[in-house]
Design a protein around this motif. Structure first.
Motif, PDB file in Angstrom:
ATOM      1  N   MET A   1      -8.518  -4.890   7.416  1.00 35.23           N
ATOM      2  CA  MET A   1      -7.633  -4.391   6.388  1.00 35.23           C
ATOM      3  C   MET A   1      -7.764  -5.301   5.171  1.00 35.23           C
ATOM      4  SD  MET A   1      -3.457  -3.828   6.505  1.00 35.23           S
ATOM      5  CE  MET A   1      -3.520  -3.147   8.121  1.00 35.23           C
ATOM      6  N   LYS A   2      -7.943  -4.697   3.987  1.00 37.05           N
ATOM      7  CA  LYS A   2      -8.005  -5.451   2.741  1.00 37.05           C
ATOM      8  C   LYS A   2      -6.674  -5.297   2.022  1.00 37.05           C
ATOM      9  CE  LYS A   2     -12.835  -5.646   1.624  1.00 37.05           C
ATOM     10  NZ  LYS A   2     -13.790  -5.563   0.542  1.00 37.05           N
ATOM     11  N   TYR A   3      -6.115  -6.414   1.627  1.00 37.22           N
ATOM     12  CA  TYR A   3      -4.828  -6.407   0.941  1.00 37.22           C
ATOM     13  C   TYR A   3      -5.024  -6.474  -0.563  1.00 37.22           C
ATOM     14  CZ  TYR A   3      -2.985  -7.500   5.557  1.00 37.22           C
ATOM     15  OH  TYR A   3      -2.668  -7.463   6.883  1.00 37.22           O
ATOM     16  N   MET A  36       5.828   4.055   1.928  1.00 36.10           N
ATOM     17  CA  MET A  36       4.646   3.198   1.775  1.00 36.10           C
ATOM     18  C   MET A  36       4.866   1.882   2.511  1.00 36.10           C
ATOM     19  SD  MET A  36       1.634   2.546   0.576  1.00 36.10           S
ATOM     20  CE  MET A  36       1.047   3.305  -0.906  1.00 36.10           C
ATOM     21  N   LYS A  37       3.866   1.471   3.245  1.00 38.22           N
ATOM     22  CA  LYS A  37       3.934   0.186   3.949  1.00 38.22           C
ATOM     23  C   LYS A  37       3.520  -0.923   2.989  1.00 38.22           C
ATOM     24  CE  LYS A  37       3.260   1.745   8.680  1.00 38.22           C
ATOM     25  NZ  LYS A  37       4.630   2.057   8.783  1.00 38.22           N
ATOM     26  N   ILE A  38       4.343  -1.975   2.937  1.00 40.81           N
ATOM     27  CA  ILE A  38       4.037  -3.146   2.135  1.00 40.81           C
ATOM     28  C   ILE A  38       3.935  -4.345   3.063  1.00 40.81           C
ATOM     29  CG2 ILE A  38       5.047  -2.285  -0.007  1.00 40.81           C
ATOM     30  CD1 ILE A  38       7.552  -3.952   0.625  1.00 40.81           C
ATOM     31  N   TYR A  39       3.241  -5.369   2.592  1.00 41.94           N
ATOM     32  CA  TYR A  39       3.034  -6.572   3.386  1.00 41.94           C
ATOM     33  C   TYR A  39       3.508  -7.751   2.541  1.00 41.94           C
ATOM     34  CZ  TYR A  39       0.328  -3.212   5.943  1.00 41.94           C
ATOM     35  OH  TYR A  39      -0.048  -2.082   6.627  1.00 41.94           O
ATOM     36  N   ILE A  45       3.930  -9.834   6.479  1.00 43.65           N
ATOM     37  CA  ILE A  45       4.905  -9.145   7.318  1.00 43.65           C
ATOM     38  C   ILE A  45       5.030  -7.704   6.825  1.00 43.65           C
ATOM     39  CG2 ILE A  45       7.316  -9.093   8.058  1.00 43.65           C
ATOM     40  CD1 ILE A  45       7.265 -12.209   7.563  1.00 43.65           C
ATOM     41  N   CYS A  46       4.821  -6.767   7.722  1.00 43.66           N
ATOM     42  CA  CYS A  46       4.812  -5.346   7.370  1.00 43.66           C
ATOM     43  C   CYS A  46       6.230  -4.800   7.281  1.00 43.66           C
ATOM     44  CB  CYS A  46       4.010  -4.561   8.402  1.00 43.66           C
ATOM     45  SG  CYS A  46       3.881  -2.806   8.031  1.00 43.66           S
ATOM     46  N   GLU A  47       6.528  -4.174   6.159  1.00 45.77           N
ATOM     47  CA  GLU A  47       7.802  -3.482   5.948  1.00 45.77           C
ATOM     48  C   GLU A  47       7.491  -2.127   5.323  1.00 45.77           C
ATOM     49  OE1 GLU A  47      10.509  -4.602   7.114  1.00 45.77           O
ATOM     50  OE2 GLU A  47      10.219  -6.755   7.295  1.00 45.77           O
ATOM     51  N   PHE A  81       2.004  -7.175  -1.030  1.00 40.82           N
ATOM     52  CA  PHE A  81       0.668  -6.594  -0.933  1.00 40.82           C
ATOM     53  C   PHE A  81       0.757  -5.199  -0.327  1.00 40.82           C
ATOM     54  CE2 PHE A  81       0.430 -11.155  -0.437  1.00 40.82           C
ATOM     55  CZ  PHE A  81      -0.624 -11.532  -1.242  1.00 40.82           C
ATOM     56  N   VAL A  82      -0.287  -4.399  -0.546  1.00 39.94           N
ATOM     57  CA  VAL A  82      -0.453  -3.130   0.157  1.00 39.94           C
ATOM     58  C   VAL A  82      -1.869  -3.106   0.718  1.00 39.94           C
ATOM     59  CG1 VAL A  82       1.195  -1.783  -1.203  1.00 39.94           C
ATOM     60  CG2 VAL A  82      -1.181  -1.871  -1.917  1.00 39.94           C
ATOM     61  N   ASN A  83      -2.072  -2.252   1.699  1.00 37.63           N
ATOM     62  CA  ASN A  83      -3.414  -2.026   2.231  1.00 37.63           C
ATOM     63  C   ASN A  83      -4.192  -1.254   1.165  1.00 37.63           C
ATOM     64  OD1 ASN A  83      -5.700  -1.329   3.630  1.00 37.63           O
ATOM     65  ND2 ASN A  83      -4.631  -0.344   5.322  1.00 37.63           N
ATOM     66  N   LYS A  84      -5.330  -1.773   0.790  1.00 39.02           N
ATOM     67  CA  LYS A  84      -6.140  -1.147  -0.267  1.00 39.02           C
ATOM     68  C   LYS A  84      -6.471   0.305   0.061  1.00 39.02           C
ATOM     69  CE  LYS A  84     -10.276  -2.115  -2.914  1.00 39.02           C
ATOM     70  NZ  LYS A  84     -11.367  -3.057  -3.134  1.00 39.02           N
ATOM     71  N   GLU A  85      -6.654   0.610   1.331  1.00 33.44           N
ATOM     72  CA  GLU A  85      -7.008   1.972   1.742  1.00 33.44           C
ATOM     73  C   GLU A  85      -5.848   2.952   1.586  1.00 33.44           C
ATOM     74  OE1 GLU A  85      -8.370   1.397   5.705  1.00 33.44           O
ATOM     75  OE2 GLU A  85     -10.084   0.196   5.075  1.00 33.44           O
ATOM     76  N   ASP A  86      -4.614   2.449   1.469  1.00 32.64           N
ATOM     77  CA  ASP A  86      -3.451   3.320   1.309  1.00 32.64           C
ATOM     78  C   ASP A  86      -3.260   3.793  -0.129  1.00 32.64           C
ATOM     79  OD1 ASP A  86      -2.932   3.060   3.985  1.00 32.64           O
ATOM     80  OD2 ASP A  86      -1.349   1.562   3.743  1.00 32.64           O
ATOM     81  N   ILE A  87      -3.979   3.198  -1.077  1.00 35.35           N
ATOM     82  CA  ILE A  87      -3.848   3.574  -2.489  1.00 35.35           C
ATOM     83  C   ILE A  87      -4.771   4.748  -2.758  1.00 35.35           C
ATOM     84  CG2 ILE A  87      -4.025   2.800  -4.877  1.00 35.35           C
ATOM     85  CD1 ILE A  87      -3.781  -0.088  -3.774  1.00 35.35           C
ATOM     86  N   LYS A  88      -4.205   5.857  -3.153  1.00 36.23           N
ATOM     87  CA  LYS A  88      -4.977   7.073  -3.427  1.00 36.23           C
ATOM     88  C   LYS A  88      -5.338   7.113  -4.913  1.00 36.23           C
ATOM     89  CE  LYS A  88      -4.163   8.511   0.774  1.00 36.23           C
ATOM     90  NZ  LYS A  88      -4.646   7.510   1.675  1.00 36.23           N
ATOM     91  N   LEU A  89      -6.612   6.860  -5.202  1.00 31.55           N
ATOM     92  CA  LEU A  89      -7.081   6.869  -6.579  1.00 31.55           C
ATOM     93  C   LEU A  89      -7.887   8.127  -6.867  1.00 31.55           C
ATOM     94  CD1 LEU A  89      -8.274   3.171  -6.942  1.00 31.55           C
ATOM     95  CD2 LEU A  89      -6.110   4.169  -7.686  1.00 31.55           C
ATOM     96  N   ASN A  90      -7.781   8.613  -8.103  1.00 28.69           N
ATOM     97  CA  ASN A  90      -8.549   9.772  -8.534  1.00 28.69           C
ATOM     98  C   ASN A  90      -9.921   9.324  -9.011  1.00 28.69           C
ATOM     99  OD1 ASN A  90      -6.323  11.494  -8.091  1.00 28.69           O
ATOM    100  ND2 ASN A  90      -5.494  10.969 -10.091  1.00 28.69           N
TER     101      ASN A  90
END
Length: 162
Positions: A1-3, A36-39, A45-47, A81-90
């Motif tokens: 996972m990339k943050y 959205m999951k944040i770290y 720590i995942c919240e 932080f967020v998981n980079k893969e969770d960000i939906k970019l156009n």
């Protein structure tokens, strides 16, 4: 996972567990959303974000399971932080961290590497270091293509730009 860093939790707000986040993240509308999951912090720590609102210069969130100021005080001063893969970019949307370090080319000639991205009154500028330092507007009127796999940005040959 990339943050990916999206901000810093600077303080609490009120008594019901809401927190203030300072963020200059470009795509706030994609990460500050309920569910959205944040770290948080160096331990990541995942919240999960429960509610979100913008207030003055802050992004205000509550997190699932936190209803009291005493529960969230432990996070004060931590980075978010967020998981980079969770960000939906156009298409033609890139994170700044992906652009920094890419080589900039014009007519098969390398001008240098992108060292940072500056924001000047809402206009983003690529700071490119090579034989000389170049300031190139970060917009797709000048940028022809960005290829993350080849680590290259191709720009137009505009007289006087560099």
């Amino acid at each position: 996972m990339k943050y990916t860093l999206i901000g810093k939790l600077v303080n609490t707000h009120g008594l019901k567990g809401e927190v203030r986040i300072l963020s200059d993240f470009k795509y706030k509308d994609r990460v500050f959303i309920p569910g959205m999951k944040i770290y948080i912090g160096k331990d990541k720590i995942c919240e999960e974000i429960n509610t979100y609102r913008h207030h003055k210069i802050f992004e205000m969130i509550t997190m699932d399971g936190y209803t009291d100021i005493d529960q969230v005080l432990k996070y004060k001063g931590d980075y978010i932080f967020v998981n980079k893969e969770d960000i939906k970019l156009n298409e033609n949307e890139y994170l700044d961290e992906d652009i920094i370090g890419l080589d900039v080319y014009v007519d098969d000639r390398c001008l240098g590497k992108v060292r940072k991205i500056e924001n000047h009154n809402g206009n983003e500028i690529l700071v490119v270091n090579g034989e000389k330092n170049y300031l190139i507007p970060y917009n797709f009127d000048i940028i022809l293509s960005i290829n993350l796999e080849k680590k290259a940005i191709i720009i137009q040959d505009i007289p006087g730009l560099y």
